[in-house]
Motif scaffolding. Structure first.
Motif, PDB file in Angstrom:
ATOM      1  N   PHE A 175      -7.703  23.696 -34.389  1.00 23.39           N
ATOM      2  CA  PHE A 175      -7.122  24.186 -33.141  1.00 23.39           C
ATOM      3  C   PHE A 175      -8.212  24.374 -32.089  1.00 23.39           C
ATOM      4  N   VAL A 176      -9.395  24.808 -32.532  1.00 19.30           N
ATOM      5  CA  VAL A 176     -10.527  24.980 -31.606  1.00 19.30           C
ATOM      6  C   VAL A 176     -10.892  23.645 -30.974  1.00 19.30           C
ATOM      7  N   GLY A 177     -10.913  22.589 -31.790  1.00 23.79           N
ATOM      8  CA  GLY A 177     -11.230  21.262 -31.280  1.00 23.79           C
ATOM      9  C   GLY A 177     -10.227  20.789 -30.243  1.00 23.79           C
ATOM     10  N   VAL A 178      -8.937  21.019 -30.512  1.00 21.54           N
ATOM     11  CA  VAL A 178      -7.888  20.631 -29.562  1.00 21.54           C
ATOM     12  C   VAL A 178      -8.051  21.390 -28.249  1.00 21.54           C
ATOM     13  N   ALA A 179      -8.308  22.700 -28.344  1.00 18.57           N
ATOM     14  CA  ALA A 179      -8.483  23.519 -27.139  1.00 18.57           C
ATOM     15  C   ALA A 179      -9.689  23.056 -26.329  1.00 18.57           C
ATOM     16  N   LEU A 180     -10.806  22.758 -26.998  1.00 18.51           N
ATOM     17  CA  LEU A 180     -12.005  22.293 -26.302  1.00 18.51           C
ATOM     18  C   LEU A 180     -11.755  20.953 -25.608  1.00 18.51           C
ATOM     19  N   ALA A 181     -11.002  20.073 -26.265  1.00 22.42           N
ATOM     20  CA  ALA A 181     -10.702  18.769 -25.674  1.00 22.42           C
ATOM     21  C   ALA A 181      -9.864  18.919 -24.403  1.00 22.42           C
ATOM     22  N   LEU A 182      -8.852  19.779 -24.445  1.00 23.30           N
ATOM     23  CA  LEU A 182      -7.999  19.979 -23.271  1.00 23.30           C
ATOM     24  C   LEU A 182      -8.767  20.649 -22.133  1.00 23.30           C
ATOM     25  N   LEU A 183      -9.633  21.600 -22.461  1.00 25.66           N
ATOM     26  CA  LEU A 183     -10.460  22.236 -21.429  1.00 25.66           C
ATOM     27  C   LEU A 183     -11.421  21.219 -20.811  1.00 25.66           C
ATOM     28  N   ALA A 184     -11.953  20.313 -21.627  1.00 23.72           N
ATOM     29  CA  ALA A 184     -12.825  19.260 -21.118  1.00 23.72           C
ATOM     30  C   ALA A 184     -12.057  18.349 -20.163  1.00 23.72           C
ATOM     31  N   ALA A 185     -10.804  18.030 -20.514  1.00 22.03           N
ATOM     32  CA  ALA A 185      -9.978  17.182 -19.656  1.00 22.03           C
ATOM     33  C   ALA A 185      -9.713  17.849 -18.312  1.00 22.03           C
ATOM     34  N   ILE A 186      -9.408  19.146 -18.344  1.00 17.52           N
ATOM     35  CA  ILE A 186      -9.145  19.896 -17.105  1.00 17.52           C
ATOM     36  C   ILE A 186     -10.394  19.937 -16.236  1.00 17.52           C
ATOM     37  N   SER A 187     -11.546  20.226 -16.851  1.00 20.90           N
ATOM     38  CA  SER A 187     -12.794  20.294 -16.101  1.00 20.90           C
ATOM     39  C   SER A 187     -13.110  18.961 -15.444  1.00 20.90           C
ATOM     40  N   TRP A 188     -12.958  17.878 -16.193  1.00 16.68           N
ATOM     41  CA  TRP A 188     -13.263  16.549 -15.665  1.00 16.68           C
ATOM     42  C   TRP A 188     -12.305  16.181 -14.528  1.00 16.68           C
ATOM     43  N   ALA A 189     -11.022  16.462 -14.718  1.00 14.42           N
ATOM     44  CA  ALA A 189     -10.039  16.143 -13.676  1.00 14.42           C
ATOM     45  C   ALA A 189     -10.342  16.892 -12.384  1.00 14.42           C
ATOM     46  N   PHE A 232     -10.248  13.172 -30.498  1.00 16.51           N
ATOM     47  CA  PHE A 232     -10.765  13.963 -29.384  1.00 16.51           C
ATOM     48  C   PHE A 232     -10.648  13.191 -28.076  1.00 16.51           C
ATOM     49  N   SER A 233     -10.937  11.900 -28.117  1.00 11.28           N
ATOM     50  CA  SER A 233     -10.865  11.096 -26.896  1.00 11.28           C
ATOM     51  C   SER A 233      -9.438  10.983 -26.376  1.00 11.28           C
ATOM     52  N   VAL A 234      -8.466  10.919 -27.292  1.00  9.88           N
ATOM     53  CA  VAL A 234      -7.063  10.861 -26.875  1.00  9.88           C
ATOM     54  C   VAL A 234      -6.706  12.097 -26.050  1.00  9.88           C
ATOM     55  N   LEU A 235      -7.141  13.259 -26.521  1.00 11.98           N
ATOM     56  CA  LEU A 235      -6.831  14.499 -25.817  1.00 11.98           C
ATOM     57  C   LEU A 235      -7.567  14.588 -24.479  1.00 11.98           C
ATOM     58  N   VAL A 236      -8.853  14.217 -24.484  1.00 15.25           N
ATOM     59  CA  VAL A 236      -9.617  14.268 -23.232  1.00 15.25           C
ATOM     60  C   VAL A 236      -9.035  13.309 -22.199  1.00 15.25           C
ATOM     61  N   TYR A 237      -8.527  12.169 -22.649  1.00 17.64           N
ATOM     62  CA  TYR A 237      -7.991  11.189 -21.705  1.00 17.64           C
ATOM     63  C   TYR A 237      -6.537  11.461 -21.338  1.00 17.64           C
ATOM     64  N   THR A 297     -19.049  17.692 -26.243  1.00 19.38           N
ATOM     65  CA  THR A 297     -19.990  17.492 -27.344  1.00 19.38           C
ATOM     66  C   THR A 297     -19.767  18.494 -28.462  1.00 19.38           C
ATOM     67  N   VAL A 298     -19.505  19.764 -28.108  1.00 20.73           N
ATOM     68  CA  VAL A 298     -19.201  20.767 -29.129  1.00 20.73           C
ATOM     69  C   VAL A 298     -17.873  20.425 -29.812  1.00 20.73           C
ATOM     70  N   GLY A 299     -16.901  19.972 -29.034  1.00 17.27           N
ATOM     71  CA  GLY A 299     -15.591  19.653 -29.584  1.00 17.27           C
ATOM     72  C   GLY A 299     -15.622  18.521 -30.596  1.00 17.27           C
ATOM     73  N   LEU A 300     -16.560  17.585 -30.436  1.00 15.69           N
ATOM     74  CA  LEU A 300     -16.647  16.459 -31.373  1.00 15.69           C
ATOM     75  C   LEU A 300     -17.008  16.907 -32.788  1.00 15.69           C
ATOM     76  N   ILE A 301     -17.534  18.119 -32.905  1.00 15.62           N
ATOM     77  CA  ILE A 301     -17.852  18.657 -34.230  1.00 15.62           C
ATOM     78  C   ILE A 301     -16.565  18.992 -34.982  1.00 15.62           C
ATOM     79  N   TYR A 302     -15.535  19.376 -34.240  1.00 16.21           N
ATOM     80  CA  TYR A 302     -14.299  19.871 -34.844  1.00 16.21           C
ATOM     81  C   TYR A 302     -13.228  18.804 -35.018  1.00 16.21           C
ATOM     82  N   LEU A 303     -13.328  17.694 -34.295  1.00 15.59           N
ATOM     83  CA  LEU A 303     -12.294  16.671 -34.363  1.00 15.59           C
ATOM     84  C   LEU A 303     -12.917  15.288 -34.518  1.00 15.59           C
ATOM     85  N   PRO A 304     -12.185  14.332 -35.119  1.00 18.95           N
ATOM     86  CA  PRO A 304     -12.633  12.943 -35.124  1.00 18.95           C
ATOM     87  C   PRO A 304     -12.785  12.425 -33.695  1.00 18.95           C
TER      88      PRO A 304
END
Length: 299
Positions: free
Chosen positions: A151-165, A99-104, A88-95
């Motif tokens: 860059f913050v948005g990209v990092a948050l998206a990847l961390l979200a992906a790791i947490s979810w996985a 963001f969904s591409v990175l999380v998925y 949710t925080v990451g969506l502020i920084y990226l479209p």
């Protein structure tokens, strides 16, 4: 005949799940104009878990809190508090679509973690898929090196992906010890409660605009977006191979990017397209299963 019915039910479940998650990115992106991000993540998670808990009350004996409380807490942190907080925080920084591409990229991570902790096979094709996926991530996030993408948005998206996985693998690993429905309910009550408490401390409730758009976004998340979607997802996970089930979610960013482009007029660049194609190829490779006997790289 029974197998055909089961396959049809699985396909319909996956299609419904992908549609819900694909649409959610644009819905949440719009809703965030009217609410602080952490409070929104916490409220929709907690309310979703609460609604499912009320539905499950007749089966309360399956909860087994004393035996499983730590499993609920771990799952709540990974699948709700960290995942939705970062998302949710990451969506502020990226479209939303980007963001969904990175999380998925999460299905690729599940392929790796499933080999490490669930004993699923790792083949040469899967390794190639992981490498292609990494290149895809670089392509998608290339704008962050020129200042075009946060860059913050990209990092948050990847961390979200790791947490979810990690959360999905943990639920799959513990599925024989805890009721899956109660796991979904309590992980979101616990994770959502933590996020709401955090949001109360660092954000302001008065910043919420209680209009129709906000209520629609909150209602969507508290019903379809969280409890219903995750009950379907974890049911599919617990009845199939984790990496194979996860591979179908590659359709989610496709829908998210499409809806973001059409309805929110978000940019669709060539680097995003290239990264998206590479990630899809990566996920296919990670979950590829030849009719011939595969040569396992690592058993």
């Amino acid at each position: 005949m029974a197998h055909t019915k089961a396959s049809t039910k699985t396909i319909l479940s996956i299609a419904f799940l992908v549609l819900i998650w694909g649409l959610s990115w644009s819905i949440y992106k719009v809703t965030l104009h009217y609410t602080p991000p952490i409070l929104f993540a916490g409220m929709r998670s907690f309310l979703g878990g609460l609604l499912l808990t009320l539905f499950l009350l007749p089966t309360w004996k399956k909860l087994k809190w004393r035996e499983n409380w730590f499993r609920y807490v771990i799952s709540g942190l990974l699948n709700a508090a960290f995942f939705y907080g970062l998302q949710t925080v990451g969506l502020i920084y990226l479209p939303g679509g980007l963001f969904s591409v990175l999380v998925y990229f999460q299905p690729v991570l599940i392929g790796l973690f499933a080999w490490m902790w669930l004993g699923e096979r790792m083949t040469f094709v899967k390794v190639a898929g992981l490498l292609i996926g990494f290149i895809g991530i670089l392509a998608v996030s290339s704008g962050s090196f020129t200042g075009q993408v946060s860059f913050v948005g990209v990092a948050l998206a990847l961390l979200a992906a790791i947490s979810w996985a990690l959360g999905v693998i943990y639920v799959k690993k513990e599925s024989g010890k805890v009721d899956s429905m109660w796991m979904v309910a309590f992980q979101f009550m616990i994770g959502g409660g933590l996020l709401t408490a955090l949001g109360t401390g660092v954000e302001s409730w008065t910043s919420i605009t209680w209009n129709g758009t906000y209520l629609i976004g909150l209602g969507f998340g508290a019903t379809l977006g969280i409890p219903i979607a995750f009950v379907i997802y974890f049911h599919l996970m617990n009845t199939g191979e984790a990496s194979k089930v996860a591979s179908f979610t590659f359709l989610v960013p496709l829908i998210a990017v499409l809806t973001g482009t059409v309805f929110l007029h978000e940019p669709f660049t060539y680097s995003l397209l290239l990264g998206l194609v590479l990630i899809v190829i990566s996920i296919y490779c990670v979950n590829y299963s030849s009719k011939k006997k595969e040569i396992a790289l690592l058993e």
